[in-house]
Design an enzyme around this catalytic site. Structure first.
Site, PDB file in Angstrom:
ATOM      1  N   TYR A 147     -68.256 -70.823  48.306  1.00 30.36           N
ATOM      2  CA  TYR A 147     -68.799 -72.246  48.529  1.00 30.36           C
ATOM      3  C   TYR A 147     -67.979 -73.190  49.366  1.00 30.36           C
ATOM      4  O   TYR A 147     -68.486 -74.041  50.103  1.00 30.36           O
ATOM      5  CB  TYR A 147     -68.914 -72.797  47.071  1.00 30.36           C
ATOM      6  N   SER A 173     -68.002 -81.706  50.697  1.00 26.99           N
ATOM      7  CA  SER A 173     -67.113 -81.518  49.183  1.00 26.99           C
ATOM      8  C   SER A 173     -65.801 -81.721  49.179  1.00 26.99           C
ATOM      9  O   SER A 173     -65.054 -81.331  50.329  1.00 26.99           O
ATOM     10  CB  SER A 173     -67.550 -80.172  48.336  1.00 26.99           C
TER      11      SER A 173
HETATM   12  P1  NAD Z   1     -78.139 -80.754  42.129  1.00 26.75           P
HETATM   13  O1  NAD Z   1     -78.360 -79.193  41.659  1.00 26.75           O
HETATM   14  O2  NAD Z   1     -78.915 -81.717  41.426  1.00 26.75           O
HETATM   15  O3  NAD Z   1     -78.752 -80.683  43.522  1.00 26.75           O
HETATM   16  C1  NAD Z   1     -78.958 -79.544  44.477  1.00 26.75           C
HETATM   17  C2  NAD Z   1     -80.270 -79.534  44.802  1.00 26.75           C
HETATM   18  O4  NAD Z   1     -80.274 -78.324  45.758  1.00 26.75           O
HETATM   19  C3  NAD Z   1     -81.147 -78.727  43.734  1.00 26.75           C
HETATM   20  O5  NAD Z   1     -81.759 -79.795  42.875  1.00 26.75           O
HETATM   21  C4  NAD Z   1     -82.032 -77.865  44.335  1.00 26.75           C
HETATM   22  O6  NAD Z   1     -83.362 -78.301  44.213  1.00 26.75           O
HETATM   23  C5  NAD Z   1     -81.856 -77.737  45.671  1.00 26.75           C
HETATM   24  N1  NAD Z   1     -81.709 -76.573  46.408  1.00 26.75           N
HETATM   25  C6  NAD Z   1     -80.700 -75.380  45.952  1.00 26.75           C
HETATM   26  N2  NAD Z   1     -81.045 -74.246  46.485  1.00 26.75           N
HETATM   27  C7  NAD Z   1     -82.160 -74.707  47.221  1.00 26.75           C
HETATM   28  C8  NAD Z   1     -83.019 -73.804  48.002  1.00 26.75           C
HETATM   29  N3  NAD Z   1     -82.828 -72.677  48.558  1.00 26.75           N
HETATM   30  N4  NAD Z   1     -84.271 -74.402  48.641  1.00 26.75           N
HETATM   31  C9  NAD Z   1     -84.539 -75.663  48.351  1.00 26.75           C
HETATM   32  N5  NAD Z   1     -83.586 -76.383  47.585  1.00 26.75           N
HETATM   33  C10 NAD Z   1     -82.584 -76.044  47.101  1.00 26.75           C
HETATM   34  O7  NAD Z   1     -76.607 -80.775  42.315  1.00 26.75           O
HETATM   35  P2  NAD Z   1     -75.779 -81.965  43.178  1.00 26.75           P
HETATM   36  O8  NAD Z   1     -74.224 -81.804  42.488  1.00 26.75           O
HETATM   37  O9  NAD Z   1     -76.397 -83.207  43.244  1.00 26.75           O
HETATM   38  O10 NAD Z   1     -75.638 -81.296  44.539  1.00 26.75           O
HETATM   39  C11 NAD Z   1     -75.935 -82.205  45.717  1.00 26.75           C
HETATM   40  C12 NAD Z   1     -74.831 -81.785  46.764  1.00 26.75           C
HETATM   41  O11 NAD Z   1     -73.751 -82.332  46.349  1.00 26.75           O
HETATM   42  C13 NAD Z   1     -74.539 -80.132  47.089  1.00 26.75           C
HETATM   43  O12 NAD Z   1     -74.508 -80.231  48.471  1.00 26.75           O
HETATM   44  C14 NAD Z   1     -73.124 -80.219  46.465  1.00 26.75           C
HETATM   45  O13 NAD Z   1     -72.644 -78.971  47.272  1.00 26.75           O
HETATM   46  C15 NAD Z   1     -72.691 -81.592  46.633  1.00 26.75           C
HETATM   47  N6  NAD Z   1     -71.505 -81.743  45.835  1.00 26.75           N
HETATM   48  C16 NAD Z   1     -71.479 -82.055  44.678  1.00 26.75           C
HETATM   49  C17 NAD Z   1     -70.354 -81.891  43.671  1.00 26.75           C
HETATM   50  C18 NAD Z   1     -70.434 -82.326  42.164  1.00 26.75           C
HETATM   51  O14 NAD Z   1     -69.441 -82.371  41.695  1.00 26.75           O
HETATM   52  N7  NAD Z   1     -71.678 -82.448  41.650  1.00 26.75           N
HETATM   53  C19 NAD Z   1     -69.171 -82.233  44.396  1.00 26.75           C
HETATM   54  C20 NAD Z   1     -68.975 -81.981  45.555  1.00 26.75           C
HETATM   55  C21 NAD Z   1     -70.373 -81.717  46.525  1.00 26.75           C
END
Ligand code: NAD
Ligand code: MG
Length: 282
Positions: free
Chosen positions: A189, A176
């Site tokens: 985080y 991130s």
């Molecule tokens: P999202 O909520 O769609 O995806 C995260 C997924 O993680 C969830 O769908 C869930 O099923 C899974 N998860 C969480 N805890 C779990 C567990 N204990 N066991 C199994 N599965 C689990 O959100 P996203 O934004 O697509 O996140 C994906 C990645 O992108 C993450 O690593 C997040 O940190 C990173 N990210 C997102 C952003 C943003 O702005 N959305 C920014 C920087 C980084």
């Protein structure tokens, strides 16, 4: 940005559901043309039910890969992802369970191998976040859950997948922008995301001799269920970067295709920054 539900009030385990989002995130550009970059490959994607993981799953399918996705409990989101992958003419294995448990991680990899017989691209991507504006409010329980969800499974899953990876296979980790510039309301985080950067660089050095490449993506603000679940005020989400807007999953996933396929054959230990123009390095 104001916080919405804080730990431990956020009792429900789910980070959020994509089917409830308005507007719906863009999963893949209508005019994205696959060209067989991942033909015959198998990708294993944690958190592939929604958000960035779902978008990566659909892009990989359009490029010819079969997909296994791991998610916590969001069956409705996961079933739609499976449908989208099947529409691309590919197979999708859904595996629901808690990545915090190493035993589950091992069994998830085993299920994928039983069906597809191999894994070529591992995408570590699942995460949770619980905003807190003061350090004192980050309880031991929250800290433990954030680390046990966001970084421990990168070890568990990678350990379980490694015996099946061969030359030219790849690992892609999701960090991130918060790892690089910090975040005043996501201190725990952001710390896990920093750990993911160091994990990626270390592992890339370790696996270079096996010709397995390890890279990562560091997204900025992307419109996904994680955001809706964590923040109250969404109207200004993503407005404070040079491009002045949040990104869509469809703008992030093509980087995973690049890092997953032979186009990036001389790149390892690196991160691609997809964040609307915020200048961070490394
Ligand atoms: P999202 O909520 O769609 O995806 C995260 C997924 O993680 C969830 O769908 C869930 O099923 C899974 N998860 C969480 N805890 C779990 C567990 N204990 N066991 C199994 N599965 C689990 O959100 P996203 O934004 O697509 O996140 C994906 C990645 O992108 C993450 O690593 C997040 O940190 C990173 N990210 C997102 C952003 C943003 O702005 N959305 C920014 C920087 C980084
Ligand atoms: Mg989800």
């Amino acid at each position: 940005m104001e916080k919405r539900k804080t730990f431990p009030e956020q009792k429900q385990e789910l980070p959020g559901n994509e089917y409830l989002m308005h507007p719906e995130p863009e999963i893949i550009r209508e005019n994205y043309i696959g060209s067989g970059k991942l033909l015959g490959k198998v990708a294993f994607i944690t958190g592939g039910d929604s958000g960035i993981g779902r978008s990566v799953a659909v892009h990989f399918a359009r490029e010819g890969a079969n997909i296994a996705i791991v998610y916590l409990k969001e069956d409705k989101d996961a079933l739609l992802t499976k449908e989208l992958i099947e529409k691309e003419g590919q197979q999708c294995l859904l595996i629901s369970g808690d990545l915090k448990e190493e035993k589950f991680c091992k069994s998830a990899v085993k299920k994928c191998i039983s069906l597809f017989k191999k894994i070529n691209v591992l995408i570590n991507n699942a995460a949770v976040q619980y905003p807190q504006n003061e350090l004192e409010k980050i309880t031991a329980a929250q800290l433990k859950k954030t680390f046990e969800t966001n970084i421990y499974p990168y070890f568990y899953i990678t350990k379980a997948v490694l015996p099946f990876l061969n030359e030219n296979d790849t690992i892609i980790n999701t960090s991130s922008v918060t790892a690089y510039r910090g975040s005043e309301h996501l201190v725990d985080y952001a710390s896990t995301k920093g750990a993911i950067v160091s994990f990626t660089k270390s592992l890339s050095a370790m696996l270079a001799k096996r010709k397995i490449r390890v890279n990562g993506v560091a997204p900025g603000p992307i419109w996904t269920p994680l955001i809706v679940a964590s923040f109250d005020k969404l109207s200004d989400f993503g407005k404070d970067n040079p491009m002045g807007r949040a990104g869509q999953p469809s703008e992030v996933a093509p980087a995973y295709v690049f890092l997953g396929c032979a186009d990036s054959s001389y790149i390892t230990g690196q991160f691609i920054h997809i964040n609307g123009g915020e200048l961070v390095g490394g």
